[in-house]
Design a protein around this motif. Structure first.
Motif, PDB file in Angstrom:
ATOM      1  N   HIS A  26     -41.591  47.810-109.857  1.00  0.00           N
ATOM      2  CA  HIS A  26     -42.353  46.570-109.640  1.00  0.00           C
ATOM      3  C   HIS A  26     -42.737  45.977-110.997  1.00  0.00           C
ATOM      4  N   PRO A  27     -41.766  45.437-111.741  1.00  0.00           N
ATOM      5  CA  PRO A  27     -42.060  44.956-113.104  1.00  0.00           C
ATOM      6  C   PRO A  27     -43.094  43.837-113.150  1.00  0.00           C
ATOM      7  N   GLY A  28     -43.285  43.126-112.039  1.00  0.00           N
ATOM      8  CA  GLY A  28     -44.253  42.038-112.036  1.00  0.00           C
ATOM      9  C   GLY A  28     -45.674  42.455-111.715  1.00  0.00           C
ATOM     10  N   TRP A  29     -45.880  43.715-111.376  1.00  0.00           N
ATOM     11  CA  TRP A  29     -47.232  44.170-111.043  1.00  0.00           C
ATOM     12  C   TRP A  29     -48.087  44.259-112.298  1.00  0.00           C
ATOM     13  N   THR A  30     -49.348  43.883-112.134  1.00  0.00           N
ATOM     14  CA  THR A  30     -50.309  44.000-113.230  1.00  0.00           C
ATOM     15  C   THR A  30     -50.799  45.440-113.339  1.00  0.00           C
ATOM     16  N   PRO A  31     -51.435  45.799-114.460  1.00  0.00           N
ATOM     17  CA  PRO A  31     -51.989  47.152-114.589  1.00  0.00           C
ATOM     18  C   PRO A  31     -52.930  47.515-113.446  1.00  0.00           C
ATOM     19  N   SER A  32     -53.766  46.566-113.018  1.00  0.00           N
ATOM     20  CA  SER A  32     -54.724  46.894-111.958  1.00  0.00           C
ATOM     21  C   SER A  32     -54.023  47.140-110.622  1.00  0.00           C
ATOM     22  N   MET A  33     -52.888  46.485-110.396  1.00  0.00           N
ATOM     23  CA  MET A  33     -52.133  46.716-109.159  1.00  0.00           C
ATOM     24  C   MET A  33     -51.516  48.118-109.164  1.00  0.00           C
ATOM     25  N   ILE A  34     -50.969  48.523-110.301  1.00  0.00           N
ATOM     26  CA  ILE A  34     -50.396  49.870-110.417  1.00  0.00           C
ATOM     27  C   ILE A  34     -51.498  50.921-110.250  1.00  0.00           C
ATOM     28  N   LYS A  35     -52.613  50.675-110.900  1.00  0.00           N
ATOM     29  CA  LYS A  35     -53.764  51.588-110.802  1.00  0.00           C
ATOM     30  C   LYS A  35     -54.236  51.701-109.357  1.00  0.00           C
ATOM     31  N   SER A  36     -54.369  50.566-108.688  1.00  0.00           N
ATOM     32  CA  SER A  36     -54.803  50.564-107.296  1.00  0.00           C
ATOM     33  C   SER A  36     -53.821  51.325-106.418  1.00  0.00           C
ATOM     34  N   ALA A  37     -52.519  51.103-106.629  1.00  0.00           N
ATOM     35  CA  ALA A  37     -51.503  51.770-105.810  1.00  0.00           C
ATOM     36  C   ALA A  37     -51.603  53.287-105.923  1.00  0.00           C
ATOM     37  N   LEU A  38     -51.818  53.780-107.138  1.00  0.00           N
ATOM     38  CA  LEU A  38     -51.931  55.230-107.332  1.00  0.00           C
ATOM     39  C   LEU A  38     -53.234  55.775-106.756  1.00  0.00           C
ATOM     40  N   MET A  39     -54.311  55.003-106.822  1.00  0.00           N
ATOM     41  CA  MET A  39     -55.595  55.472-106.320  1.00  0.00           C
ATOM     42  C   MET A  39     -55.653  55.475-104.797  1.00  0.00           C
ATOM     43  N   THR A  40     -55.202  54.397-104.172  1.00  0.00           N
ATOM     44  CA  THR A  40     -55.378  54.291-102.717  1.00  0.00           C
ATOM     45  C   THR A  40     -54.385  55.146-101.932  1.00  0.00           C
ATOM     46  N   THR A  41     -53.355  55.660-102.619  1.00  0.00           N
ATOM     47  CA  THR A  41     -52.374  56.530-101.950  1.00  0.00           C
ATOM     48  C   THR A  41     -52.506  57.983-102.394  1.00  0.00           C
ATOM     49  N   ALA A  42     -53.546  58.296-103.146  1.00  0.00           N
ATOM     50  CA  ALA A  42     -53.699  59.643-103.710  1.00  0.00           C
ATOM     51  C   ALA A  42     -53.803  60.702-102.608  1.00  0.00           C
ATOM     52  N   ASN A  43     -53.324  61.894-102.928  1.00  0.00           N
ATOM     53  CA  ASN A  43     -53.341  63.027-102.001  1.00  0.00           C
ATOM     54  C   ASN A  43     -54.709  63.706-102.032  1.00  0.00           C
ATOM     55  N   VAL A  44     -55.268  64.014-100.872  1.00  0.00           N
ATOM     56  CA  VAL A  44     -56.592  64.641-100.818  1.00  0.00           C
ATOM     57  C   VAL A  44     -56.548  66.009-100.126  1.00  0.00           C
ATOM     58  N   ARG A  45     -55.321  66.546 -99.945  1.00  0.00           N
ATOM     59  CA  ARG A  45     -55.181  67.880 -99.353  1.00  0.00           C
ATOM     60  C   ARG A  45     -54.287  68.756-100.228  1.00  0.00           C
ATOM     61  N   ASP A  46     -54.545  70.065-100.189  1.00  0.00           N
ATOM     62  CA  ASP A  46     -53.790  70.993-101.028  1.00  0.00           C
ATOM     63  C   ASP A  46     -52.551  71.500-100.297  1.00  0.00           C
ATOM     64  N   ASN A  47     -51.869  72.487-100.901  1.00  0.00           N
ATOM     65  CA  ASN A  47     -50.605  72.959-100.323  1.00  0.00           C
ATOM     66  C   ASN A  47     -50.784  73.926 -99.160  1.00  0.00           C
ATOM     67  N   VAL A  48     -52.009  74.108 -98.692  1.00  0.00           N
ATOM     68  CA  VAL A  48     -52.228  74.828 -97.440  1.00  0.00           C
ATOM     69  C   VAL A  48     -52.834  73.891 -96.388  1.00  0.00           C
ATOM     70  N   GLY A  49     -52.848  72.585 -96.718  1.00  0.00           N
ATOM     71  CA  GLY A  49     -53.276  71.584 -95.755  1.00  0.00           C
ATOM     72  C   GLY A  49     -54.774  71.377 -95.647  1.00  0.00           C
TER      73      GLY A  49
END
Length: 785
Positions: A586-609
């Motif tokens: 997504h070359p047209g995305w701004t830094p805040s868009m990339i930051k938001s994408a990584l934050m709002t999709t972050a994983n909140v469970r470990d490898n045992v679920g």
């Protein structure tokens, strides 16, 4: 850039102040930074660098006494690309004169302080959890690999195989950087992977503490872009290293070592040494990187926790602000002062602040006692001890030097042990004194010509310490008590420490690293920090050959090309690599868009679920892990993003308490602050998380926060809100449904918080928008008082 007329006005003002006289508190010249805000939209009203430098020199000459002109009338650095200003040798009195002169373009004058460095399988682990490598391979077939990562660090070791350019295309034509030669660094050391290398005066080349510093430092034959610390090479190869098969650290952590986005270009900016990083050099590195044309900047550096700077006196916050304004993301390490609260660094909202986590691999060493009992402990040691022979085992207090207090010998403090008593033995040390690190204890015992050390401590026991060839192992208090009981139960206690072995597929993982600094942020609790978490424990990546450190290379072996390191310094380039992948798609995305994408999709469970935890086994909260562990594949298609604009950041500065004069200089605009500018309103800037520093239980009405989201997924999408809130905290969303019709890209919503029945202190939860395909999760922290 300020006009010459403005600078002449400033010189007149300074002359007046000199005539009037300002009380002198310290006449010893020291390096200072004079920050003068943003350059103009035309980038250079004064013209060339030479004209700007001349104007700064004229300003400098106006405050330096004539008898010192020849010695001190020179600039260490001057900044004229992304922002403007200079650094020079000034007395405290002269710095005060500049601060008091009232020129509209002087935002701040601050000492050139030293900031500290925050110092494979991690990407394989993220592949297992999120599919990042599959995503990287897939998208590399369809997009140009012209994302340029700027690494501001300790330099680069170009011979490291991670910087091979095999199969990488020509250097992007937009690249404006250079490869600076040194006595040990040639132009040919740069290639299509390592496309740029610069260096600046570092704390080893100059004096930050007051003695004379040559402005030409770093331009002499003693200067070079080459890394002699290892930090810069390790972080650069983690972010964008070329895949290297059969990589390992003397057989440990074997596999393919690669960066998060292997086809990215790397530009190295050496602004740091082993001593640290000077503020003026960091600012020059930012200025050059932005002029050169980097896309993302990675900074695994931060201020000391006891000297957290105001934002306009913080070189990283300054450089990152102007980078963000030019569309360049800056990822920074959060610091290694955990597990304590209020220790997080690099907390400006325009910085992507990274916490550290473990991966599903551990390293342990076995202790075998003379009675046959064995204990596993944390270690990375390359010792040659075996099960066939055991050695006398002693507690530190039992081999104390004469007149040494028992407390000191138990902790193996320097000078506390008797070499005649400790030689040839394995020494047990405890951790009652937090001022003495594992490394110091190991060196103390090693200097006694002891055989090895068993360290008893709960702190950092999940972060294996690399002791080289010297036998070292760390155990917790339960195992430690049994070992001490064994020593006291027999006349001839004996033991051995076996070499380290790797424990694969370790569970649970990820876990918040013990050392990872925690929020909330001291400067602004109404911004939730850290932002995100990424692997930072026992990370294998490129290194420099160690030939000058006794015990670092096993007998008969060549120096390793890879090393295992831990720290938020290691987690930061993981985020840099993930952000580079997203930028390529997504070359047209701004830094805040990339930051938001990584934050709002972050994983909140470990490898045992189960929900992510910290070292104690308790659930981790957003002050420890931010939004969660990065999940780069999901971040490629986040559905919705929060765009944090320059206006948001300028309002943040207003709410924080800065004057309109300073904000206009910083932004080179005529921006006006809202009439009601108080710190509580910081919560309202359009950030991908929510933090409320003070929610009174006595409030009769709920506190309402507004957010605006941008649809980057399919049109005609409908998102439904779901709230996860702790018992007693009432959280409502209006509207509860967001309907994106064709042609509608942005929608706003309100979130209200009512805490009459909530427990005191910080309450954590999340709000998730779901459209059947995308889950857009926003974490919140609310301090009920």
């Amino acid at each position: 850039m300020a006009s010459l007329l403005q600078l002449l006005h400033l010189i007149f003002s300074i002359s007046f102040l000199l005539v009037c006289g300002i009380a002198t508190s310290n006449q010893t010249p020291k390096p200072y930074v004079v920050y003068m805000g943003s350059t103009s939209s035309s980038n250079n009203e004064l013209g060339s660098d030479q004209v700007a430098e001349s104007a700064y020199m004229q300003l400098l000459s106006s405050i330096i006494p004539s008898e010192d002109q020849n010695e001190r009338r020179s600039l260490i650095h001057h900044y004229n690309h992304a922002f403007k200003g200079f650094s020079a040798m000034l007395t405290e009195n002269e710095a005060s004169i500049l601060s008091a002169a009232g020129h509209p373009d002087i935002v701040s004058v601050f000492p050139d302080s030293v900031l500290q460095l925050h110092t494979t399988r991690s990407w394989d682990f993220l592949e297992t959890e999120t599919g990042i490598l599959r995503a990287s391979a897939t998208y590399n077939k369809h997009v140009s690999s012209d994302v340029i990562i700027g690494m501001i660090d300790t330099g680069i070791w170009p011979e490291c195989p991670s910087f091979n350019d095999k199969g990488i295309g020509e250097i992007p034509s937009r690249w404006k950087g250079v490869c600076i030669e040194g006595h040990d660094f040639k132009l040919s050391n740069c290639n299509r992977k390592l496309i740029g290398a610069r260096y600046y005066p570092t704390p080893e080349m100059n004096s930050i503490n007051g003695s004379k510093m040559s402005p030409a430092a770093g331009k002499t034959s003693s200067g070079s872009p080459r890394d002699y610390v290892d930090h810069g090479t390790h972080t650069a190869s983690t972010a964008g290293g070329f895949p290297v098969v059969n990589a390992s650290y003397y057989g440990l952590a074997g596999g393919t070592a690669m960066g998060g986005f292997p086809s990215a270009r790397i530009a190295s900016y050496k602004a740091c040494s082993k001593v640290g990083c000077s503020s003026s050099s960091l600012l020059k590195a930012f200025d050059d990187a932005l002029k050169d044309g980097v896309d993302i900047i990675s900074v695994s550096i931060g201020a000391d926790n006891f000297f957290l700077s105001d934002y306009k006196n913080d070189p990283i916050a300054i450089g990152a602000f102007h980078a963000e304004n030019m569309g360049v993301m800056v990822a920074c390490s959060g610091g290694n002062d955990g597990p304590f609260s209020y220790t997080i660094k690099n907390t400006a909202p325009w910085i992507f602040t990274v916490a550290a986590s473990s991966i599903d691999r551990d390293f342990c060493s076995t202790i075998q006692l003379g009675n046959g009992k064995t204990f596993r402990g944390s270690a990375i040691n390359l010792s040659n001890l075996t099960k066939k022979r055991t050695y006398p085992l002693v507690f530190g207090k039992d081999v104390a030097s004469n007149f040494t207090p028992t407390y000191e010998a138990r902790n193996c403090r320097p000078g506390s042990l008797d070499p005649e008593k400790a030689a040839g033995k394995i020494v047990v040390c405890v951790d009652n004194d937090p001022t003495i690190s594992r490394n110091i204890k190991k060196l103390v015992v090693e200097d006694m010509e002891a055989i090895g050390i068993i360290f008893i401590s709960e702190a950092e026991k999940d972060v294996p310490y690399d002791s080289g060839t010297f036998p070292f192992v760390q155990v917790g208090s339960v195992e430690g008590l049994q070992i001490l009981n064994y020593i006291n139960s027999t006349k001839d206690p004996r033991a051995t420490i076996l070499p380290t072995v790797e424990i694969p597929r370790y569970k649970p993982a990820p876990v918040v690293a013990y050392f990872s600094s925690r929020g909330p942020a001291r400067q602004a609790e109404n911004i939730l920090k850290p932002d995100i978490m990424a692997p930072g424990v026992a990370i294998l990546a490129g290194t420099i050959p160690r030939t000058d450190e006794p015990g670092s290379v096993p007998v008969g072996k060549k120096p390793a090309q890879f090393a295992i390191r831990s720290g938020t310094s290691m987690s930061c380039p993981h985020v840099t690599g993930a952000a580079s992948l997203i930028k390529s798609v997504h070359p047209g995305w701004t830094p805040s868009m990339i930051k938001s994408a990584l934050m709002t999709t972050a994983n909140v469970r470990d490898n045992v679920g189960k929900p992510l935890t910290k070292g104690s086994g308790k659930s981790a909260n957003p002050h420890e892990m931010g939004a969660g562990e990065i999940s780069p594949l999901k971040a490629l298609h986040p559905g919705l993003v929060f765009e944090t604009t320059t206006t948001d950041y300028l309002r943040f500065l207003c709410y924080y308490g800065y004057s309109e004069k300073d904000i206009r200089s910083i932004s080179n605009t005529n921006f006006s602050c809202p009439s009601n500018s108080i710190k509580e309103l910081i919560s309202d800037i359009n950030y991908p998380s929510i933090s409320i520093a003070n929610l009174s239980r006595n409030q009769t009405a709920a506190k309402t926060i507004q957010r605006t989201v941008t649809n980057v997924g399919l049109s005609n999408a409908t998102y439904i809100a779901k709230v996860h809130a702790p018992v007693g905290l009432v959280v409502d969303v209006f509207p509860q449904k967001l309907v994106f019709l064709k042609g509608v890209a942005k929608l706003s919503y309100n979130v209200s918080f009512f805490g009459k029945e909530a427990p005191s202190g910080y309450n954590f939860g999340s709000l998730t928008w779901f459209d059947g395909r995308h889950s857009v999760r926003t974490v919140f922290s609310v301090n009920v008082q």
